[in-house]
Design a protein around this motif. Structure first.
Motif, mmCIF file in Angstrom:
data_model
loop_
_atom_site.group_PDB
_atom_site.id
_atom_site.type_symbol
_atom_site.label_atom_id
_atom_site.label_comp_id
_atom_site.label_asym_id
_atom_site.label_seq_id
_atom_site.Cartn_x
_atom_site.Cartn_y
_atom_site.Cartn_z
ATOM 1 N N THR A 1 0.999 -0.981 -0.049
ATOM 2 C CA THR A 1 0.042 0.093 -0.218
ATOM 3 C C THR A 1 0.969 1.088 0.018
ATOM 4 O O THR A 1 0.691 2.228 -1.285
ATOM 5 C CB THR A 1 -0.829 0.094 1.095
ATOM 6 O OG1 THR A 1 -1.896 -0.994 1.575
ATOM 7 C CG2 THR A 1 -2.143 1.146 1.321
ATOM 8 N N TYR B 1 -5.402 2.858 3.644
ATOM 9 C CA TYR B 1 -5.840 2.404 2.947
ATOM 10 C C TYR B 1 -6.225 1.567 4.370
ATOM 11 O O TYR B 1 -7.332 0.720 3.928
ATOM 12 C CB TYR B 1 -5.187 2.111 1.855
ATOM 13 C CG TYR B 1 -5.757 0.370 1.412
ATOM 14 C CD1 TYR B 1 -6.777 0.208 0.654
ATOM 15 C CD2 TYR B 1 -5.455 -0.990 1.126
ATOM 16 C CE1 TYR B 1 -7.491 -0.484 -0.225
ATOM 17 C CE2 TYR B 1 -5.610 -1.662 1.408
ATOM 18 C CZ TYR B 1 -6.763 -2.166 0.079
ATOM 19 O OH TYR B 1 -7.555 -3.449 -0.152
ATOM 20 N N ASP C 1 -3.377 6.866 -0.576
ATOM 21 C CA ASP C 1 -2.495 5.209 -1.133
ATOM 22 C C ASP C 1 -3.731 4.210 -1.866
ATOM 23 O O ASP C 1 -5.398 3.759 -0.485
ATOM 24 C CB ASP C 1 -2.411 4.654 -0.471
ATOM 25 C CG ASP C 1 -0.877 5.766 0.147
ATOM 26 O OD1 ASP C 1 -0.678 6.608 -1.246
ATOM 27 O OD2 ASP C 1 -0.459 5.730 1.370
ATOM 28 N N HIS C 2 -2.810 2.883 -2.392
ATOM 29 C CA HIS C 2 -3.949 2.183 -2.622
ATOM 30 C C HIS C 2 -2.839 0.832 -2.809
ATOM 31 O O HIS C 2 -2.356 1.112 -3.929
ATOM 32 C CB HIS C 2 -5.368 2.143 -3.578
ATOM 33 C CG HIS C 2 -6.029 0.853 -3.640
ATOM 34 N ND1 HIS C 2 -6.481 0.389 -4.480
ATOM 35 C CD2 HIS C 2 -7.343 1.521 -3.125
ATOM 36 C CE1 HIS C 2 -7.348 -0.778 -4.641
ATOM 37 N NE2 HIS C 2 -8.140 0.075 -4.047
ATOM 38 N N ASP D 1 -2.034 -1.588 -5.955
ATOM 39 C CA ASP D 1 -2.229 -1.794 -7.448
ATOM 40 C C ASP D 1 -2.652 -3.134 -7.680
ATOM 41 O O ASP D 1 -4.045 -2.580 -8.166
ATOM 42 C CB ASP D 1 -0.533 -2.013 -8.339
ATOM 43 C CG ASP D 1 -0.126 -0.494 -7.710
ATOM 44 O OD1 ASP D 1 -1.059 1.292 -8.391
ATOM 45 O OD2 ASP D 1 1.315 -0.729 -8.034
ATOM 46 N N HIS E 1 -9.525 7.132 -4.073
ATOM 47 C CA HIS E 1 -7.830 6.951 -3.392
ATOM 48 C C HIS E 1 -7.004 7.941 -3.488
ATOM 49 O O HIS E 1 -7.234 8.437 -4.623
ATOM 50 C CB HIS E 1 -7.303 6.182 -3.374
ATOM 51 C CG HIS E 1 -6.770 5.223 -4.168
ATOM 52 N ND1 HIS E 1 -7.380 4.746 -4.960
ATOM 53 C CD2 HIS E 1 -5.366 5.195 -4.828
ATOM 54 C CE1 HIS E 1 -6.380 4.149 -5.963
ATOM 55 N NE2 HIS E 1 -5.707 4.712 -5.923
ATOM 56 N N ARG F 1 -3.841 9.134 -4.441
ATOM 57 C CA ARG F 1 -2.190 8.196 -4.640
ATOM 58 C C ARG F 1 -1.296 9.128 -4.898
ATOM 59 O O ARG F 1 -0.912 10.257 -5.216
ATOM 60 C CB ARG F 1 -2.322 7.804 -5.953
ATOM 61 C CG ARG F 1 -1.093 7.203 -7.142
ATOM 62 C CD ARG F 1 -1.620 6.915 -8.967
ATOM 63 N NE ARG F 1 -2.492 6.416 -9.069
ATOM 64 C CZ ARG F 1 -2.825 5.195 -10.132
ATOM 65 N NH1 ARG F 1 -3.060 6.701 -10.750
ATOM 66 N NH2 ARG F 1 -3.872 4.884 -10.416
ATOM 67 N N GLN F 2 -0.224 9.042 -3.830
ATOM 68 C CA GLN F 2 0.715 9.430 -4.039
ATOM 69 C C GLN F 2 1.875 9.126 -5.347
ATOM 70 O O GLN F 2 1.597 7.846 -4.871
ATOM 71 C CB GLN F 2 1.224 9.540 -3.375
ATOM 72 C CG GLN F 2 0.674 9.428 -1.386
ATOM 73 C CD GLN F 2 1.199 9.357 -0.622
ATOM 74 O OE1 GLN F 2 2.739 10.515 -0.043
ATOM 75 N NE2 GLN F 2 1.181 8.754 0.324
ATOM 76 N N THR G 1 -0.438 15.196 -5.299
ATOM 77 C CA THR G 1 -0.587 13.605 -5.957
ATOM 78 C C THR G 1 -2.251 14.064 -6.534
ATOM 79 O O THR G 1 -2.856 14.994 -6.863
ATOM 80 C CB THR G 1 -1.873 13.426 -3.694
ATOM 81 O OG1 THR G 1 -2.352 15.213 -3.453
ATOM 82 C CG2 THR G 1 -0.718 13.364 -2.763
#
Length: 372
Positions: free
Chosen positions: A96, A279, A306-307, A309, A321, A323-324, A354
């Motif tokens: 994550t 997450y 975050d998540h 893949d 979410h 995403r960074q 982000t």
């Protein structure tokens, strides 16, 4: 490099005649005390002296000087330049957050700059010891993800005062002149909260772990700023920041946090949307809602940071979410270390944007609440 300093000092005494051929050197314990270094550092210095032909180490007898001018000193080729070695201390990493940061560190370093990676698991003492171990190992620079933004490891402060190449990852130390690479968490949280307001939600809650890191605080501030930007009254009761099971090294169970979330959701029936700081907290919240008979996103919408893949897991429930740019974070950290190695004292603070990625966890609020 501490071991090199000890080596140079002892070599100087041997060449200068302080320790003549046949003399016995002080014990490792005595040398450790004299130079204020660990036994490991002394051993490395003595090993190097032995390799260079200055001493011999005899079991149970001690270490003796064998030569003040090794026979091969004039003919030995100059040693090849040492490749920079970069150390990295992180709290933890998974699919994550952290795994792709490590990928960025390794790809940024390439084959010319080996990376030594250590984990602190949120333990302050282990974090400090890891930093000192890497320095004694001869690293040329250090990337550090501190376990707290309130506690600065003493070893890290010492490096700052010495202008040693140091880059802080995913955190901020206010008032400390040190390079840092992190995401724009405040803007990311504002965008996520704004997305929920634009869907029609009137009350959006913020849920996080009870960790003392600037990234979590910035996400909360983004949630607060979004209320002002969208002219929504901030419900100060719509906030839960006491979860602990997701903190590295925590002894709190997932079940304890799920029950805590159940109580919170039950006590705030007017809340139709949640912004979670990570997450895994979104997963805990989904389980709490399931036990209460609430479905995501039919009854409750959730956005997280975050998540994973999980490119090959087509059945994975995907949250909306933030995403960074995790790989870029790692790469930019290596670049910042390189810059300081080349020019000591260089300070570079990188703030990366982000991206909001829409998934299956957000929708307009239930019709009954919209009409109300």
């Amino acid at each position: 490099m501490l071991y090199r300093q000890v080596y140079d000092a002892l070599r100087g005494r041997i060449v200068g005649g302080t320790y003549a051929v046949g003399d016995k050197l002080p014990s490792e314990a005595e040398l450790s005390a004299e130079y204020s270094v660990s036994a490991i550092t002394v051993k490395r210095a003595l090993d190097l002296l032995r390799t260079d032909g200055f001493i011999v180490r005899r079991p149970r007898l001690g270490t003796f000087v064998t030569s003040s001018t090794p026979d091969d000193a004039s003919t030995a080729p100059a040693p090849a330049p040492r490749r920079p070695l970069i150390g990295c201390v992180v709290t933890n990493f998974d699919d994550t957050f952290g795994g792709r940061v490590v990928e960025g560190l390794l790809s940024g370093a390439g084959v010319d700059e080996p990376v030594i990676l250590m984990r602190s698991m949120g333990d302050h003492d282990l974090e400090d010891a890891s930093i000192r171990s890497l320095i004694e190992s001869g690293v040329s620079g250090l990337v550090l993800q501190p376990s707290s933004s309130e506690f600065i490891p003493p070893a890290a402060l010492e490096l700052v005062t010495k202008h040693f190449p140091l880059v802080i990852l995913d955190r901020v130390f206010d008032g400390i002149p040190v390079s840092a690479v992190r995401s724009d968490n405040l803007a990311g949280a504002m965008q996520a909260t704004g997305h929920l307001f634009e869907l029609g939600h009137q009350t959006v809650a913020f849920v996080s772990a009870a960790s003392h890191v600037t990234s979590s605080e910035e996400r909360r501030n983004g949630w607060v700023h979004a209320h002002a930007a969208y002219r929504h009254t901030l419900d100060e009761t719509a906030e839960l920041r006491t979860l602990a099971s997701t903190i590295p090294g925590s002894t709190t169970s997932m079940e304890d946090d799920v029950e805590r979330l159940q109580d919170f959701v039950t006590a705030h029936p007017h809340i139709t949307a949640y912004l979670t700081s990570e997450y895994n907290i979104a997963l805990l919240l989904r389980e709490a809602c399931r036990r209460l008979g609430l479905a995501i996103p039919d009854d409750v919408s959730v956005v997280c940071f975050d998540h994973p893949d999980a490119a090959f897991d087509t059945g994975l429930f995907r949250f909306t979410h933030v995403r960074q740019q995790q790989t870029v974070i790692g790469q930019r950290a290596i670049e910042a270390v390189r810059a300081q190695i080349a020019s000591p004292g260089t300070i570079d603070r990188v703030l990366l944007p982000t991206e909001l990625v829409e998934g299956a966890s957000t929708a307009p609020p239930p019709a009954t609440l919209r009409s109300a």
